[in-house]
Motif scaffolding. Structure first.
Motif, PDB file in Angstrom:
ATOM      1  N   VAL A   1       0.834  -1.204   0.000  1.00 23.61           N
ATOM      2  CA  VAL A   1       0.000   0.000   0.000  1.00 23.61           C
ATOM      3  C   VAL A   1       0.869   1.256   0.000  1.00 23.61           C
ATOM      4  O   VAL A   1       0.581   2.224  -0.707  1.00 23.61           O
ATOM      5  CB  VAL A   1      -0.983  -0.010   1.194  1.00 23.61           C
ATOM      6  N   LEU A   2       1.951   1.247   0.775  1.00 20.33           N
ATOM      7  CA  LEU A   2       2.850   2.403   0.818  1.00 20.33           C
ATOM      8  C   LEU A   2       3.353   2.785  -0.564  1.00 20.33           C
ATOM      9  O   LEU A   2       3.519   3.961  -0.875  1.00 20.33           O
ATOM     10  CB  LEU A   2       4.058   2.105   1.717  1.00 20.33           C
ATOM     11  N   ARG A   3       3.599   1.793  -1.391  1.00 23.38           N
ATOM     12  CA  ARG A   3       4.101   2.059  -2.745  1.00 23.38           C
ATOM     13  C   ARG A   3       3.020   2.582  -3.684  1.00 23.38           C
ATOM     14  O   ARG A   3       3.332   3.195  -4.693  1.00 23.38           O
ATOM     15  CB  ARG A   3       4.720   0.793  -3.328  1.00 23.38           C
ATOM     16  N   ASP A   4       1.753   2.356  -3.338  1.00 24.16           N
ATOM     17  CA  ASP A   4       0.673   2.668  -4.273  1.00 24.16           C
ATOM     18  C   ASP A   4      -0.176   3.882  -3.928  1.00 24.16           C
ATOM     19  O   ASP A   4      -1.043   4.258  -4.710  1.00 24.16           O
ATOM     20  CB  ASP A   4      -0.255   1.451  -4.412  1.00 24.16           C
ATOM     21  N   VAL A   5       0.043   4.503  -2.776  1.00 21.22           N
ATOM     22  CA  VAL A   5      -0.754   5.680  -2.432  1.00 21.22           C
ATOM     23  C   VAL A   5       0.105   6.935  -2.512  1.00 21.22           C
ATOM     24  O   VAL A   5       1.328   6.872  -2.384  1.00 21.22           O
ATOM     25  CB  VAL A   5      -1.394   5.567  -1.028  1.00 21.22           C
ATOM     26  N   THR A   6      -0.554   8.060  -2.730  1.00 23.33           N
ATOM     27  CA  THR A   6       0.185   9.322  -2.854  1.00 23.33           C
ATOM     28  C   THR A   6       0.066  10.194  -1.615  1.00 23.33           C
ATOM     29  O   THR A   6       0.711  11.235  -1.536  1.00 23.33           O
ATOM     30  CB  THR A   6      -0.327  10.117  -4.073  1.00 23.33           C
ATOM     31  N   CYS A   7      -0.741   9.769  -0.634  1.00 25.59           N
ATOM     32  CA  CYS A   7      -0.896  10.558   0.587  1.00 25.59           C
ATOM     33  C   CYS A   7       0.111  10.093   1.644  1.00 25.59           C
ATOM     34  O   CYS A   7       0.795   9.079   1.476  1.00 25.59           O
ATOM     35  CB  CYS A   7      -2.319  10.444   1.134  1.00 25.59           C
ATOM     36  N   ASP A   8       0.173  10.834   2.731  1.00 21.58           N
ATOM     37  CA  ASP A   8       0.998  10.420   3.867  1.00 21.58           C
ATOM     38  C   ASP A   8       0.388   9.180   4.501  1.00 21.58           C
ATOM     39  O   ASP A   8      -0.829   8.993   4.483  1.00 21.58           O
ATOM     40  CB  ASP A   8       1.079  11.527   4.919  1.00 21.58           C
ATOM     41  N   VAL A   9       1.261   8.333   5.079  1.00 21.08           N
ATOM     42  CA  VAL A   9       0.802   7.084   5.697  1.00 21.08           C
ATOM     43  C   VAL A   9       1.439   6.957   7.078  1.00 21.08           C
ATOM     44  O   VAL A   9       2.638   7.150   7.234  1.00 21.08           O
ATOM     45  CB  VAL A   9       1.185   5.854   4.834  1.00 21.08           C
ATOM     46  N   LEU A  10       0.609   6.628   8.069  1.00 23.27           N
ATOM     47  CA  LEU A  10       1.076   6.334   9.420  1.00 23.27           C
ATOM     48  C   LEU A  10       0.835   4.849   9.654  1.00 23.27           C
ATOM     49  O   LEU A  10      -0.308   4.399   9.626  1.00 23.27           O
ATOM     50  CB  LEU A  10       0.318   7.168  10.456  1.00 23.27           C
ATOM     51  N   VAL A  11       1.916   4.096   9.849  1.00 23.60           N
ATOM     52  CA  VAL A  11       1.814   2.655  10.074  1.00 23.60           C
ATOM     53  C   VAL A  11       2.048   2.385  11.551  1.00 23.60           C
ATOM     54  O   VAL A  11       3.072   2.784  12.107  1.00 23.60           O
ATOM     55  CB  VAL A  11       2.842   1.886   9.212  1.00 23.60           C
ATOM     56  N   VAL A  12       1.081   1.706  12.176  1.00 27.80           N
ATOM     57  CA  VAL A  12       1.136   1.449  13.615  1.00 27.80           C
ATOM     58  C   VAL A  12       1.291  -0.047  13.853  1.00 27.80           C
ATOM     59  O   VAL A  12       0.407  -0.825  13.486  1.00 27.80           O
ATOM     60  CB  VAL A  12      -0.138   1.966  14.316  1.00 27.80           C
ATOM     61  N   PRO A  13       2.403  -0.460  14.462  1.00 27.52           N
ATOM     62  CA  PRO A  13       2.590  -1.885  14.764  1.00 27.52           C
ATOM     63  C   PRO A  13       1.769  -2.279  15.986  1.00 27.52           C
ATOM     64  O   PRO A  13       1.349  -1.415  16.769  1.00 27.52           O
ATOM     65  CB  PRO A  13       4.089  -1.988  15.059  1.00 27.52           C
ATOM     66  N   PRO A  14       1.555  -3.569  16.180  1.00 25.41           N
ATOM     67  CA  PRO A  14       0.816  -4.006  17.372  1.00 25.41           C
ATOM     68  C   PRO A  14       1.637  -3.744  18.630  1.00 25.41           C
ATOM     69  O   PRO A  14       2.863  -3.638  18.583  1.00 25.41           O
ATOM     70  CB  PRO A  14       0.633  -5.506  17.144  1.00 25.41           C
ATOM     71  N   ARG A  15       0.940  -3.651  19.753  1.00 21.32           N
ATOM     72  CA  ARG A  15       1.624  -3.468  21.023  1.00 21.32           C
ATOM     73  C   ARG A  15       2.401  -4.730  21.345  1.00 21.32           C
ATOM     74  O   ARG A  15       1.903  -5.840  21.175  1.00 21.32           O
ATOM     75  CB  ARG A  15       0.612  -3.201  22.134  1.00 21.32           C
ATOM     76  N   ARG A  16       3.624  -4.577  21.804  1.00 21.73           N
ATOM     77  CA  ARG A  16       4.444  -5.730  22.180  1.00 21.73           C
ATOM     78  C   ARG A  16       3.954  -6.308  23.489  1.00 21.73           C
ATOM     79  O   ARG A  16       3.595  -5.577  24.408  1.00 21.73           O
ATOM     80  CB  ARG A  16       5.911  -5.328  22.299  1.00 21.73           C
ATOM     81  N   HIS A  17       3.970  -7.620  23.587  1.00 18.86           N
ATOM     82  CA  HIS A  17       3.590  -8.292  24.826  1.00 18.86           C
ATOM     83  C   HIS A  17       4.604  -7.976  25.910  1.00 18.86           C
ATOM     84  O   HIS A  17       5.799  -7.894  25.657  1.00 18.86           O
ATOM     85  CB  HIS A  17       3.513  -9.806  24.615  1.00 18.86           C
ATOM     86  N   GLY A  18       4.118  -7.780  27.093  1.00 17.91           N
ATOM     87  CA  GLY A  18       5.009  -7.523  28.216  1.00 17.91           C
ATOM     88  C   GLY A  18       5.359  -6.061  28.401  1.00 17.91           C
ATOM     89  O   GLY A  18       6.072  -5.718  29.328  1.00 17.91           O
ATOM     90  N   VAL A  19       4.878  -5.187  27.513  1.00 16.23           N
ATOM     91  CA  VAL A  19       5.156  -3.778  27.649  1.00 16.23           C
ATOM     92  C   VAL A  19       4.033  -3.147  28.448  1.00 16.23           C
ATOM     93  O   VAL A  19       2.866  -3.279  28.125  1.00 16.23           O
ATOM     94  CB  VAL A  19       5.266  -3.087  26.269  1.00 16.23           C
ATOM     95  N   ARG A  20       4.393  -2.498  29.545  1.00 15.30           N
ATOM     96  CA  ARG A  20       3.393  -1.907  30.421  1.00 15.30           C
ATOM     97  C   ARG A  20       3.034  -0.499  29.954  1.00 15.30           C
ATOM     98  O   ARG A  20       3.887   0.226  29.467  1.00 15.30           O
ATOM     99  CB  ARG A  20       3.917  -1.805  31.844  1.00 15.30           C
ATOM    100  N   LYS A  21       1.769  -0.154  30.149  1.00 20.03           N
ATOM    101  CA  LYS A  21       1.336   1.217  29.899  1.00 20.03           C
ATOM    102  C   LYS A  21       1.747   2.069  31.092  1.00 20.03           C
ATOM    103  O   LYS A  21       1.727   1.619  32.216  1.00 20.03           O
ATOM    104  CB  LYS A  21      -0.179   1.287  29.740  1.00 20.03           C
ATOM    105  N   SER A  22       2.098   3.313  30.848  1.00 20.28           N
ATOM    106  CA  SER A  22       2.470   4.231  31.935  1.00 20.28           C
ATOM    107  C   SER A  22       1.251   4.756  32.620  1.00 20.28           C
ATOM    108  O   SER A  22       0.245   4.971  32.095  1.00 20.28           O
ATOM    109  CB  SER A  22       3.279   5.395  31.393  1.00 20.28           C
TER     110      SER A  22
END
Length: 64
Positions: free
Chosen positions: A43-64
């Motif tokens: 998709v990044l190669r085929d769109v002309t707008c800005d793209v924000l890619v969000v990975p999944p939360r890592r297991h074991g990472v605590r929220k503050s």
């Protein structure tokens, strides 16, 4: 919409004249990534707008 995300997403982005596309990823790595590829990368190669890619939360990472 029905169809492959690799073609549907760029089509919808173009038709809506979006300024920003937000994509979530599955976070595959290793052989799964190599065999399946990534929708986000295609998709990044085929769109002309800005793209924000969000990975999944890592297991074991605590929220503050």
């Amino acid at each position: 919409r029905y169809g492959s995300p690799r073609t549907v997403i760029p089509d919808v982005v173009a038709k809506s004249r979006a300024d920003l596309l937000l994509l979530g990823t599955h976070g595959r790595a290793g052989i799964a990534h190599a065999l399946l590829g990534t929708v986000a990368g295609d998709v990044l190669r085929d769109v002309t707008c800005d793209v924000l890619v969000v990975p999944p939360r890592r297991h074991g990472v605590r929220k503050s």
